[in-house]
Write a protein that holds these residues in place. Structure first.
Motif, short mmCIF file in Angstrom:
data_model
loop_
_atom_site.label_atom_id
_atom_site.label_comp_id
_atom_site.label_asym_id
_atom_site.label_seq_id
_atom_site.Cartn_x
_atom_site.Cartn_y
_atom_site.Cartn_z
N VAL A 121 0.86 -1.18 0.00
CA VAL A 121 0.00 0.00 0.00
C VAL A 121 0.90 1.23 0.00
CG1 VAL A 121 -1.62 1.35 1.38
CG2 VAL A 121 -1.95 -1.11 1.14
N GLN A 122 0.57 2.20 -0.82
CA GLN A 122 1.41 3.39 -0.92
C GLN A 122 1.51 4.09 0.43
OE1 GLN A 122 1.92 5.67 -4.61
NE2 GLN A 122 0.73 7.25 -3.61
N GLY A 123 2.73 4.55 0.75
CA GLY A 123 3.00 5.12 2.06
C GLY A 123 2.34 6.45 2.34
N SER A 124 1.70 7.05 1.35
CA SER A 124 0.99 8.31 1.59
C SER A 124 -0.13 8.14 2.60
CB SER A 124 0.43 8.85 0.27
OG SER A 124 -0.34 7.85 -0.38
N GLY A 140 6.68 -6.18 14.60
CA GLY A 140 7.48 -5.01 14.93
C GLY A 140 7.12 -3.77 14.13
N LEU A 141 7.93 -2.74 14.31
CA LEU A 141 7.71 -1.45 13.67
C LEU A 141 8.33 -1.42 12.27
CD1 LEU A 141 8.67 0.75 16.75
CD2 LEU A 141 6.35 0.38 15.89
N LEU A 142 8.12 -0.32 11.56
CA LEU A 142 8.78 -0.13 10.28
C LEU A 142 10.29 -0.12 10.49
CD1 LEU A 142 5.83 1.15 9.84
CD2 LEU A 142 6.89 2.35 7.93
N ASP A 143 11.02 -0.63 9.52
CA ASP A 143 12.48 -0.73 9.63
C ASP A 143 13.11 0.65 9.47
OD1 ASP A 143 15.18 -1.25 9.40
OD2 ASP A 143 14.93 -2.97 8.08
N PRO A 144 13.79 1.17 10.51
CA PRO A 144 14.38 2.52 10.43
C PRO A 144 15.55 2.61 9.46
CG PRO A 144 15.06 1.42 12.45
CD PRO A 144 14.01 0.54 11.82
N ASP A 145 16.11 1.48 9.02
CA ASP A 145 17.23 1.52 8.09
C ASP A 145 16.84 2.17 6.76
OD1 ASP A 145 19.07 0.40 9.79
OD2 ASP A 145 18.70 -1.65 9.12
N TYR A 146 15.54 2.13 6.43
CA TYR A 146 15.12 2.70 5.15
C TYR A 146 15.08 4.23 5.22
CZ TYR A 146 13.88 -1.90 3.38
OH TYR A 146 13.93 -3.20 2.94
N PHE A 147 14.78 4.77 6.37
CA PHE A 147 14.71 6.21 6.60
C PHE A 147 13.55 6.84 5.81
CE2 PHE A 147 16.34 10.62 5.69
CZ PHE A 147 16.06 11.11 6.95
N CYS A 148 13.55 6.70 4.51
CA CYS A 148 12.42 7.14 3.69
C CYS A 148 12.45 6.36 2.37
CB CYS A 148 12.47 8.65 3.42
SG CYS A 148 13.95 9.21 2.57
N TYR A 149 11.29 6.09 1.82
CA TYR A 149 11.10 5.35 0.58
C TYR A 149 11.40 3.85 0.74
CZ TYR A 149 11.30 10.14 -1.06
OH TYR A 149 11.09 11.48 -1.21
N GLU A 186 7.48 1.35 3.49
CA GLU A 186 6.14 0.77 3.53
C GLU A 186 6.06 -0.50 2.69
OE1 GLU A 186 5.84 3.48 -0.10
OE2 GLU A 186 6.95 3.35 1.78
N THR A 187 6.87 -0.54 1.62
CA THR A 187 6.91 -1.74 0.78
C THR A 187 7.50 -2.91 1.56
OG1 THR A 187 7.39 -0.19 -1.02
CG2 THR A 187 7.54 -2.54 -1.52
N ASN A 219 17.55 2.13 -1.30
CA ASN A 219 16.59 1.31 -0.56
C ASN A 219 16.01 0.18 -1.39
OD1 ASN A 219 17.13 3.00 1.53
ND2 ASN A 219 15.14 4.01 1.58
N LYS A 220 16.03 0.34 -2.71
CA LYS A 220 15.62 -0.79 -3.56
C LYS A 220 16.55 -1.98 -3.31
CE LYS A 220 14.67 -0.30 -8.01
NZ LYS A 220 14.84 -0.18 -9.49
N PHE A 221 17.84 -1.71 -3.20
CA PHE A 221 18.80 -2.77 -2.93
C PHE A 221 18.56 -3.38 -1.55
CE2 PHE A 221 20.90 -0.93 -6.52
CZ PHE A 221 21.73 -1.91 -7.03
N LEU A 222 18.32 -2.53 -0.54
CA LEU A 222 18.05 -3.04 0.81
C LEU A 222 16.82 -3.93 0.81
CD1 LEU A 222 18.67 0.08 3.11
CD2 LEU A 222 20.29 -1.68 2.39
N PHE A 223 15.79 -3.49 0.09
CA PHE A 223 14.54 -4.25 0.04
C PHE A 223 14.74 -5.60 -0.63
CE2 PHE A 223 10.87 -5.52 -2.50
CZ PHE A 223 9.89 -5.63 -1.53
N LEU A 224 15.38 -5.61 -1.78
CA LEU A 224 15.55 -6.86 -2.52
C LEU A 224 16.51 -7.80 -1.81
CD1 LEU A 224 15.51 -5.33 -6.07
CD2 LEU A 224 13.82 -6.90 -5.13
N ARG A 225 17.50 -7.25 -1.13
CA ARG A 225 18.40 -8.10 -0.37
C ARG A 225 17.62 -8.84 0.73
NH1 ARG A 225 23.90 -7.55 0.08
NH2 ARG A 225 23.80 -5.43 -0.75
N SER A 226 16.60 -8.18 1.28
CA SER A 226 15.81 -8.77 2.37
C SER A 226 14.74 -9.74 1.87
CB SER A 226 15.12 -7.67 3.18
OG SER A 226 16.07 -6.85 3.83
N HIS A 227 14.17 -9.47 0.69
CA HIS A 227 12.98 -10.20 0.28
C HIS A 227 13.14 -11.10 -0.95
CE1 HIS A 227 10.49 -8.15 3.23
NE2 HIS A 227 11.09 -7.03 2.89
N SER A 228 14.18 -10.90 -1.71
CA SER A 228 14.38 -11.75 -2.88
C SER A 228 15.23 -12.96 -2.52
CB SER A 228 15.06 -10.96 -4.01
OG SER A 228 15.30 -11.80 -5.12
#
Length: 217
Positions: free
Chosen positions: A90-93, A106-115, A118-119, A162-171
């Protein structure tokens, strides 16, 4: 801080809402009503319309390709005939999270900081066995930009890193994404920034930091 405050009040839901949005009168009551009827929903959000073009859908549903790191958006108005539309995030807006989900994962991952935060969170919710959906009877107007030409350097940097952080975690096959990215994605993204030259260095920096897992804010 706001999420923890809401949890301390024993709220059933936590709503995250950007300050660049204009909400419809019943947007929140519709989200709660639908979530109450469907206890397997972990995260729910409204349909996003562009603020300057209120008849044009900005976000409704999306599918993430974990091998390529790309996102396919589903903006077909025919989907509005359904009460709920399944989505990878869901879009973070604007998104509403069931409180017991936060207690569970848990909470949102603070490592992302922004963008991408929410994904990442929505993917974690789905892995925990809950649904992530868009409620078509709820809507907001969002002032987000449609063009990368208007993106400042910090936005390009965090979107890329953050795309790299996301894919490293989920792919499960992160290396497949790396092969695709450096053969095609890198050059495609770079071409998209040609007219926004001030963002080229932040883009390359984002790739470098994402590749080597730097998490500096």
């Amino acid at each position: 801080i706001g999420i923890k405050f809401a949890l301390n009040l024993n709220s059933d839901y936590v709503l995250l809402l950007n300050n660049d949005t204009v909400v419809e009168r019943n947007f929140l009551s519709e989200l709660v009503k639908v979530a109450e009827k469907n206890k397997d929903i972990g995260v729910i959000g409204p349909v996003n319309y562009f603020y300057d073009k209120p008849d044009e859908i900005q976000f409704l549903s999306a599918t993430i390709d974990l091998k390529r790191g790309t996102i396919k958006f589903h903006l077909d108005r025919g989907l509005l005939s359904e009460e709920l539309v399944e989505t990878d995030y869901v879009q973070g807006s604007c998104l509403m999270i069931r409180s017991n989900i936060i207690h569970t994962i848990g909470l949102l991952d603070p490592d992302y900081f922004c963008y991408w935060e929410e994904t990442d969170y929505c993917m974690r919710v789905k892995r925990a066995g809950f649904r992530v959906v868009c409620c078509t009877s709820s809507s907001i107007l969002h002032k987000g930009s449609k063009s990368t030409l208007k993106m400042p350097g910090f936005m390009v940097y965090y979107l890329t890193r953050n795309k790299f952080l996301f894919l490293r975690s989920h792919s499960q096959r992160f290396y497949e994404f790396l092969v695709y990215f450096f053969l095609f994605g890198f050059w495609w993204d770079l071409m998209g920034l040609i007219k926004n030259k001030s963002s080229i260095i932040p883009f390359i920096k984002g790739v470098w930091h994402g590749l080597f897992h730097f998490k500096n804010k």
